[in-house]
Design an enzyme around this catalytic site. Structure first.
Site, short mmCIF file in Angstrom:
data_model
loop_
_atom_site.label_atom_id
_atom_site.label_comp_id
_atom_site.label_asym_id
_atom_site.label_seq_id
_atom_site.Cartn_x
_atom_site.Cartn_y
_atom_site.Cartn_z
N ASP A 178 0.94 -1.26 0.07
CA ASP A 178 0.10 -0.09 -0.06
C ASP A 178 1.00 1.29 -0.10
O ASP A 178 1.90 1.14 -0.11
CB ASP A 178 -1.15 -0.06 1.21
CG ASP A 178 -2.38 0.70 0.77
OD1 ASP A 178 -2.20 1.78 0.16
OD2 ASP A 178 -3.30 0.03 0.94
N HIS A 226 -2.84 2.90 -4.66
CA HIS A 226 -2.09 2.79 -3.27
C HIS A 226 -0.82 2.32 -3.67
O HIS A 226 -0.45 1.30 -2.98
CB HIS A 226 -3.07 1.52 -2.87
CG HIS A 226 -4.13 2.32 -2.24
ND1 HIS A 226 -4.18 3.33 -1.05
CD2 HIS A 226 -5.56 1.98 -2.46
CE1 HIS A 226 -5.59 3.24 -0.83
NE2 HIS A 226 -6.44 2.96 -1.63
N GLU A 282 -9.84 2.57 -5.30
CA GLU A 282 -9.48 3.96 -5.00
C GLU A 282 -8.12 4.41 -5.76
O GLU A 282 -7.18 4.78 -5.15
CB GLU A 282 -9.12 4.07 -3.45
CG GLU A 282 -10.29 3.86 -2.73
CD GLU A 282 -9.94 3.92 -1.05
OE1 GLU A 282 -11.06 4.24 -0.50
OE2 GLU A 282 -8.96 3.32 -0.70
C1 ACM Z 1 -10.96 -0.41 0.26
O1 ACM Z 1 -11.66 -0.53 1.70
N1 ACM Z 1 -10.45 0.47 -0.10
C2 ACM Z 1 -10.99 -1.63 -0.24
#
Ligand code: ACM
Ligand code: ZN
Length: 763
Positions: free
Chosen positions: A183, A254, A318
């Site tokens: 991440d 991420h 995201e």
């Molecule tokens: C997430 O909670 N961004 C998958």
């Protein structure tokens, strides 16, 4: 040798009442007789099960009753793999307790292992009475994907804890561990061909401290990663417990930890830093650069060598598109491939990765954003932003794992935030998890087959230690385990909670820091008998535990009273029925068990503060109802005397996906000098302040005169929108305008912004 002494018989009667299994088996039949547990036990199994049997023998030795008998022969625990006439679930098993011994039959070693989890719980319970009631359990799971996730990027957890976490999954027959390994805040898996990923990407120069709204950071170097040997060790440990480990390598978003290591893989070339804060960040992998795919393919090759999982998680959530929009390489790729927008570019990215993974005989799964711009042909979807992603996947013939924030995010609060460690937000108490139905009602039978199961997620922005992971996981994991294992028709919340009560001491003895938030008393304000009156109900999840309350430091003139007892004193009282609250006061309430299954003696106190203004507990109407997800107390929530606080709890805020007009009837024409309402601001959770709030008043509810308006507050968290004026009015109207869709560059861009409101204030 089994001598059934009268003593044993008496004890075993109580034993039969004490078969408390989590998850509840599909079928359990009590039989006549008991099995004396005091002889030595011998696990017996055919040669192919030799190692399995040895592990079980070692595991159950400590569960033997202290009192030993000298016996002619050992009590056998017979393990057998059978070939049934009919097709059975791979995890099916049958367990029999008979006076002569215990037998477990299954079709696969996985099924046998699940059966031994039932056996372990039975032997623990039989230990005290040195016997077990005879019974037959025939069992199999409802769903094939019974998962838990753990984020080791925001905070890092060492291998011994990962194993302890896997043990917790195994105990409750979960079969999938989703290991979130990369991440923005850290790359946690050694990749031999790309050493910089951990040399640089596993370490950050500080971490966010405290609530998101504060944006404070320390300067302590933080990090860690798992070597490939450690990864293999964990995978093997999980395999012995018949748990599949699903690794997640995040892309295209991420990715800051990877970009810090290899800045040439971002659209701008960097420099980038491993991120200290929590959130969603604009710098992502460049989708127009072939070196990105070369790197990710190298990574995935090593990952697939380490993890036998048939399914590999490639993230996909995201991913802001800001950089792609201005990157010449990304734009050239779109042009060359005829991609009409950046969503299609994301789809291109995922499809290209899928093709590579499929080429190695594996499949991909991704968060539900991978649906945007077109789903890759063989991909499965993990539905987290609600259930829509899972529904869309299933309808198009793709498999889905359900993990909606509403029921499956175990990083949310599980009790009143006043009593809880700081969490990311939300409110997902145990009962909510237990009520979860993984198959969306919208699906037909054929589509429903694509719902593989569900998963609980533990994101660790606000979870720093193993203890706290355990606290957030247990007991919610146990509720989810039962949702996923037990036939739907057998689910019963209060029976589950009673079994759970007896499981708490077991979790304690296994050194898991399980949360007791369940024992918190819920304080629910309701419209009282007359306008302006609030009645308060106190509710414990444990109906048999007495509830107490008090009104500490009651403000002068407060008239809170129990209608059955007359005026309230600030001393502790036993709760017997709803309390009237008619003036500013604080209520504290707690459950106080006398002696309850040996569970811990301290219980959290819940607190609610009531404030009164001219709108409190007055009739209220809304132009359009809140979204069902954020509508716990209905419109009354806006006038219930409780002002939603500085930590967001979804029960205190009402949420809309568009604007709303609120009208309150003050009951008589009054002098109004101030009108206001609170709104929540948390862009990370897609919750935005109103574009504008317009206030107006009326004497007849037909003709409204403008009173003023407010806009523009920008602090994180709670913002108050109010205006001062002078009016004679009986009706007050508050028109709250939403900003509409979330602006580009912000989390959830293009989706409707959430509007969260609480408490109308009229003075
Ligand atoms: C997430 O909670 N961004 C998958
Ligand atoms: Zn680019």
């Amino acid at each position: 040798m089994h001598r059934l002494l009268p003593f044993t018989l008496i004890i075993s009667l109580s034993a039969s009442a004490q078969v408390n299994l989590i998850p509840l088996p599909a079928e359990m039949r009590m039989e006549a007789g008991t099995l004396d547990l005091r002889c030595p036990w011998a696990v017996e199994a055919g040669a192919p099960l030799h190692e399995f049997a040895e592990r079980l023998q070692a595991e159950i030795v400590p569960l033997h009753p202290d009192e030993k008998l000298a016996c002619f022969r050992a009590t056998s625990i017979d393990l057998k793999l059978i070939t049934p006439d009919t097709l059975l679930n791979a995890e099916w098993y049958r367990l029999k307790v008979e006076p002569s011994g215990i037998a477990i039959a299954a079709v696969t070693e996985a099924g046998l292992y699940r059966g031994t989890r039932t056996l372990v719980q039975l032997l623990e319970q039989g230990r005290g009475s040195a016997s077990l009631p005879c019974l037959t359990i025939t069992d199999q799971p409802r769903f094939g994907w019974r998962g838990m996730h753990l984020d080791v990027c925001r905070h890092f957890f060492p291998v011994p804890f990962i194993k302890k976490y896997i043990d917790l999954l195994a105990r409750y027959k979960m079969n999938s561990f989703h290991w979130h390994l990369t991440d923005d805040q850290g790359w946690r898996i050694q990749i031999k061909g790309r050493p910089e990923l951990t040399a640089v990407g596993a370490w950050r120069k500080g971490s966010q401290v405290g609530a998101y709204a504060n944006q404070q950071f320390d300067t302590v170097r933080y990090g860690g990663f798992y070597t490939q040997d450690e990864i293999r060790e964990v995978v093997a440990y999980a395999a012995e417990r018949h748990i599949n480990v699903v690794p997640e390598i995040e892309m295209p978003g991420h990715a800051l930890a990877a970009l810090a290591a290899y800045p040439q893989l971002g659209c701008t070339g960097g420099p980038y830093a491993v991120e200290r804060g929590w959130g969603v960040f604009p710098d992502v992998f460049c989708a127009g650069n072939d070196s990105v795919f070369a790197m990710l393919q190298d990574v995935l090759t090593e990952v697939m060598d380490l993890f036998p999982s048939k399914i590999i998680h490639i993230g996909g959530d995201e991913c802001p598109k800001d950089r792609w929009k201005t990157c010449p390489k990304c734009q050239a790729r779109m042009k060359a491939d005829g991609l009409k927008d950046e969503h299609e570019l994301q789809s291109y990215f995922i499809r290209r990765i899928e093709k590579f993974v499929n080429g190695k005989g594996r499949k991909i799964i991704g968060w539900d954003e991978i649906l945007e711009g077109g789903l890759a042909p063989n991909a499965s979807v993990m539905s987290w932003r609600g259930t829509e992603g899972g529904i869309a996947a299933a309808r198009s013939g793709h498999d889905a794992v359900m993990s909606p924030g509403s029921h499956c995010y175990f990083d949310h609060y599980q009790g009143d935030p006043a009593n809880e460690p700081l969490a990311i937000g939300g409110y997902t108490p145990l009962q909510k998890v237990y009520s979860y139905e993984p198959v969306p009602a919208e699906l037909n039978e054929k589509e429903a087959k694509h719902i593989l199961g569900a998963q609980g997620n533990i994101w660790t922005e606000y979870i720093h230690t193993p203890d706290q992971v355990e606290y957030m996981a247990a007991p919610r994991l146990l509720a989810l385990a039962e949702v996923l294992w037990t036939p739907k028709g057998k689910r019963d919340e209060s029976a589950f909670i009673h079994r759970l009560e007896q499981e708490f001491p077991k979790l304690d003895s296994l050194h898991y820091s399980a949360s007791r938030s369940l024992y918190q008393v819920r304080i629910t304000p309701k419209q009282g008998a007359k306008p302006g009156l609030i009645t308060v109900e106190l509710e414990s999840a444990m109906p048999d535990i007495p509830v107490y309350y008090k009104f500490p430091g009651q403000e002068a003139g407060a008239m809170a009273k129990d209608p059955r007892k007359g005026p309230m004193a600030p001393q502790k009282q036993r709760y017997t029925g709803p309390l009237d609250v008619t003036a500013a006061s604080t209520v504290q309430a707690w459950a106080e068990p006398e002696a309850h299954f040996g569970t811990q003696a301290t219980y959290p106190i819940s607190t609610a503060r009531f404030h009164f203004n001219k709108a409190t507990a007055r009739p209220i109407t809304l132009s359009n109802p809140p979204d069902e997800r954020y509508n716990t107390g209905g419109a009354f929530t806006l006038v219930d005397g409780i002002t939603a606080g500085s930590q967001r709890v979804n029960t205190e805020w009402l949420g809309w996906k568009q604007g709303v007009t609120i009208t309150v009837d003050l009951g008589s024409v009054q002098h109004v000098r101030h009108i206001g309402i609170g709104a929540w601001n948390d862009a990370h959770s897609w919750i935005h302040l109103p574009a504008e709030v317009a206030f107006s008043t009326s004497t007849d509810s037909t003709t409204f005169t403008p009173f003023g308006s407010a806009k523009g507050q920008v602090a994180g968290g709670r913002n108050d929108f109010s205006t001062e004026g002078q009016a004679k009015a009986r009706y007050v109207r508050i028109a709250v305008k939403s900003i509409g869709n979330i602006p580009d560059g912000m989390p959830g861009e293009g989706n409707p912004a959430w509007l969260f409101l609480d408490e109308v204030e009229v003075r």
